[in-house]
Design an enzyme around this catalytic site. Sequence first.
Site, mmCIF file in Angstrom:
data_model
loop_
_atom_site.group_PDB
_atom_site.id
_atom_site.type_symbol
_atom_site.label_atom_id
_atom_site.label_comp_id
_atom_site.label_asym_id
_atom_site.label_seq_id
_atom_site.Cartn_x
_atom_site.Cartn_y
_atom_site.Cartn_z
ATOM 1 N N SER A 63 0.792 -1.231 0.000
ATOM 2 C CA SER A 63 0.000 0.000 0.000
ATOM 3 C C SER A 63 0.828 1.287 0.000
ATOM 4 C CB SER A 63 -0.958 0.020 1.201
ATOM 5 O OG SER A 63 -0.257 0.233 2.405
ATOM 6 N N LYS A 118 0.437 4.605 6.842
ATOM 7 C CA LYS A 118 -0.102 5.446 5.768
ATOM 8 C C LYS A 118 0.511 6.839 5.861
ATOM 9 C CE LYS A 118 -2.960 2.082 4.794
ATOM 10 N NZ LYS A 118 -2.790 1.231 3.589
#
Length: 215
Positions: A63, A118
């Site tokens: 990701s 993230k």
Amino acid sequence: MEEQAKNVSTGHSAGSVSDNSPLKTSRGFSDVLSLLLVVVIAFSVALLLTAYIFQSYQVDGPSMEPTLQNSNRLIVWKLPRTLAHITGHAYIPDRGDIVIFNTNGLPDFGEDGKQLIKRVVALPGEQVVIKNGTLNVYNKQHPQGFSPDATLPYGKAITSTQGDESITVPKNSIFVCGDNRGDSLDSRIFGPVPTTNIVGKLVFRVLPINELEGF
């Protein structure tokens, strides 16, 4: 005279056996206790450092590509979050920081106890609008909006942001996205992340050695 000398020598030899006395046994026991104390202290310090100062993590998944690759070994800095908790303030990272956070209590996530990594793209009170492949942020400084992907260095890795939504980030929360926008479970799915869920921010990639880098 010779016999007397022998007796004296024998007497000295007999005296040297006193190393097995209770005094030596006591010293040996004390040494063991000291060693155990050192081990306990070292272990406790290591636990405290891991819990409150810094911790090593390994990337699991794509990701954050191309910025971070699967199995990269990272050092995450926890001290700012720890100090914020001690002073009773919310820990607000900077836009563009890469953070580790817990998923506990996040809506539509479906798995508590997991930790994700993230990038912070929007801060408390800001409006995030995703449309036509572009993520824009609106705030007091930029009432007409701006794209952090276009203004911050990391944005060179971002080609498009999938989604169609408009959301205002609540107080003491952040909006996060993976750099690999096409393959990232992030705030576009589960919404803003409360700052209380933040574990720390990425400061170093240490493995592989040839990709050593500070963030």
